[in-house]
Design an enzyme around this catalytic site. Structure first.
Site, PDB file in Angstrom:
ATOM      1  N   ASP A 336     -15.334  18.959 -36.235  1.00  0.00           N
ATOM      2  CA  ASP A 336     -15.494  19.225 -34.808  1.00  0.00           C
ATOM      3  C   ASP A 336     -15.755  17.935 -34.028  1.00  0.00           C
ATOM      4  O   ASP A 336     -15.173  17.715 -32.956  1.00  0.00           O
ATOM      5  CB  ASP A 336     -16.648  20.215 -34.607  1.00  0.00           C
ATOM      6  CG  ASP A 336     -16.508  20.999 -33.314  1.00  0.00           C
ATOM      7  OD1 ASP A 336     -15.369  21.125 -32.818  1.00  0.00           O
ATOM      8  OD2 ASP A 336     -17.529  21.480 -32.787  1.00  0.00           O
ATOM      9  N   ASP A 398     -17.260  28.395 -33.384  1.00  0.00           N
ATOM     10  CA  ASP A 398     -18.656  28.147 -33.043  1.00  0.00           C
ATOM     11  C   ASP A 398     -19.507  29.398 -33.195  1.00  0.00           C
ATOM     12  O   ASP A 398     -20.744  29.324 -33.124  1.00  0.00           O
ATOM     13  CB  ASP A 398     -18.761  27.626 -31.601  1.00  0.00           C
ATOM     14  CG  ASP A 398     -17.958  26.355 -31.412  1.00  0.00           C
ATOM     15  OD1 ASP A 398     -17.875  25.567 -32.373  1.00  0.00           O
ATOM     16  OD2 ASP A 398     -17.408  26.145 -30.309  1.00  0.00           O
TER      17      ASP A 398
END
Length: 567
Positions: A336, A398
């Protein structure tokens, strides 16, 4: 040439009494003239529509000039400076340049900026058509650039959806897994397909990360082609997820319990109510696919389908140990950060690959957006919401990645009899990590890698709880099952009815007890954590095959009532 781009708004008001008002997006360069932040301080002036010309020569100027008005002309055939200079000389107090292409800031050099003192901004061609259609010809406009709010209220909605999905999904996944572990023999294989889970291995984690990287890069370069593939996959997966979430509720409703007749191509006869539910779920996905670009309401369907998909994935995919949780979260933590914060230094446009793919191409060449996000429209009126990002986004990753850790914590809580302290602590840590993400987003005013904050919060909190309870080894390896009398009771309760021969009864029960428990239920494995007051020193009689009276009485406490009556 000095070019600075900022977003602003043009407030349009009809000259008619109680006329309509509406704000439209504009892009301006503050070097020409800075726009006021407050609408009350902006000059509300008559708009003179001159879109039939491009205002490049004096012959394009009306005979009466612009006489204290804001002129609206087409872009092209000359520089921005030439247009602005002609407008200012002929009395204009502002200039709106209509562009059929993507909006770019009107540029110039230092001497030109010093000469011009009227604001100039670009307006999209579609907005110009909407203004003409909605308000007619008699229009007043005011150009201004309000400050962006520190935080939008839609963050509250995203926070509730994300934390709620993680909490419900983690709780459901843990409960279903433990129920399957201890009660699988009671149902004789019924609903076996509904309880299937996939244990994630280190090899699967590596393959998954490589696939994520490859797909993200492919989407960056071939977005216009692959976006439709992702939309199709989302429709199929979300239909299955919605069915999985609703089927337990529909199964409790006492109607349409009959089954459909045998079909030549099917070996199963589903209930009518489940068939209706399946058709309904597919229909909802199809409705979203058809109206997915309707910004006013399609986001509600997308979020509903997205939450159902996340709940289904949390129930299906299982991390068997905290070691696997740590590996998965750490690898995706680096993934990420790299694709959000590092790739802007590697791309020619300076854009983040992750943000470019998640929000869609910045050149507005397509309206299609990836559906693998929770999205909520901005509730505050601001130029950024009107021009560039009308929605706040949170990717499914997420939610899913920390959610798998929360599910593992709940599973360990139930199996180790810890009053759900791991589950509650990890869920709270996820919420805190999400709040930190929102705070970083507000302070930096740019997209944030959410896992940068979520992974440390959840992992560190979980391991701290394990250290405090002195269960690090058990928590790390996912061991410690069947550690109390209640666990043994669950194991024994799943045994089959006794046979006529005591020898067969003893051997059969011990074998099934070993299958139902995570570890063999003997004296060496029946240990109790340090926090449990009750210690089980001897196993029940059913595990030893003893027939003396004292052991028989103690075994009645563990057996169901129907089993006791038989004995």
């Amino acid at each position: 040439m000095q070019v600075v781009t900022e977003y602003g708004m043009v407030h349009v008001l009809s000259d008619k009494e109680h006329g309509n008002t509406k704000d439209y997006c504009i892009q301006f360069n503050p070097y020409w003239a800075y726009l006021p932040h407050d609408l009350s301080k902006a000059s509300l002036l008559q708009l003179q529509d001159l879109t039939s010309s491009d205002l490049c020569t004096p012959s394009d100027v009306p005979l009466q000039g612009f006489s204290n008005r804001i002129a609206m002309v087409m872009r092209g055939n000359c520089t921005f400076y030439e247009k602005v200079r002609l407008a200012q000389i002929n009395g204009a107090k502002g200039l709106l340049i209509v562009s059929r292409q993507s909006l770019v800031p009107p540029g110039g050099n230092g001497s030109q900026y010093e000469e011009i003192d009227i604001p100039v901004a670009l307006l999209s061609y579609d907005d110009m058509l909407d203004i003409s259609k909605t308000f007619g010809k008699s229009i007043k406009v005011a150009m201004y650039a309000p400050n962006e709010p520190f935080l939008d209220y839609n963050m509250v909605v995203i926070f509730v959806m994300a934390v709620g999905t993680v909490a419900i999904g983690g709780y459901w996944a843990g409960s279903k897994d433990v129920k399957k572990r201890y009660m699988k023999h009671k149902h004789d294989g019924a609903d076996k397909q509904d309880d299937e889970t996939v244990d994630v291995t280190p090899i699967m984690i590596c393959i998954f990360v490589v696939m994520c990287c490859s797909m993200l890069v492919l989407l960056y370069y071939f977005y216009h082609q692959l976006v439709y593939v992702i939309i199709g996959i989302f429709c199929l997966a979300s239909s299955i997820g919605l069915y999985s979430c609703l089927s337990p509720c529909v199964g409790r409703i006492p109607f349409c319990e009959c089954r459909i007749p045998d079909l030549p191509c099917s070996h199963k006869r589903p209930q009518v109510r489940m068939l209706v539910l399946g058709i309904l779920c597919v229909s909802i996905s199809c409705v979203w696919a058809v109206f997915r670009n309707e910004d006013k309401w399609a986001w509600v369907l997308q979020d509903t389908l997205g939450i159902a998909f996340c709940l289904y994935m949390l129930k299906t995919i299982r991390l068997p140990t905290f070691k696997a949780c740590t590996l998965l979260l750490t690898v995706l933590f680096v993934y990420d950060i790299f694709f959000v914060s590092i790739t802007p230094f590697l791309t020619q446009s300076g854009e983040s690959i992750m943000m470019e793919v998640a929000a869609g191409p910045s050149d507005f060449s397509t309206q299609e957006k990836l559906p693998m996000v929770l999205k909520v429209p901005r509730l505050n009126s601001s130029p950024l919401a009107l021009c560039d990002r009308p929605f706040s986004l949170l990717g499914f990753g997420d939610v899913l990645i920390p959610g798998m850790l929360v599910a593992y914590c709940h599973r360990f809580d139930i199996q180790a009899q810890t009053s759900r302290i791991y589950f509650v602590a990890c869920t709270i840590a996820y919420g805190i990590g999400l709040l930190i993400t929102f705070l970083a987003l507000a302070l930096m005013q740019t997209g944030q890698p959410a896992l940068l904050y979520l992974v440390p919060c959840t992992l560190i909190t979980s391991i701290c709880v394990a250290c405090w309870r002195k269960e690090v080894t058990m928590f790390w390896n996912g061991s410690g099952f069947a550690t109390s009398s209640q666990d043994v009771a669950l194991c024994v309760a799943s045994l089959p009815p006794p046979t006529s021969k005591p020898e067969e009864l003893s051997s059969q029960q011990v074998s099934l007890a070993s299958d139902n428990c995570a570890e063999p239920c003997d004296k060496s494995t029946l240990t109790t954590p340090h926090h449990e007051k009750e210690t089980l020193t001897n196993p029940p009689a059913e595990f030893t095959g003893s027939t003396n009276e004292n052991e028989a009485k103690s075994s009645e406490n563990f057996l169901p009532k129907d089993r006791t009556s038989q004995s």
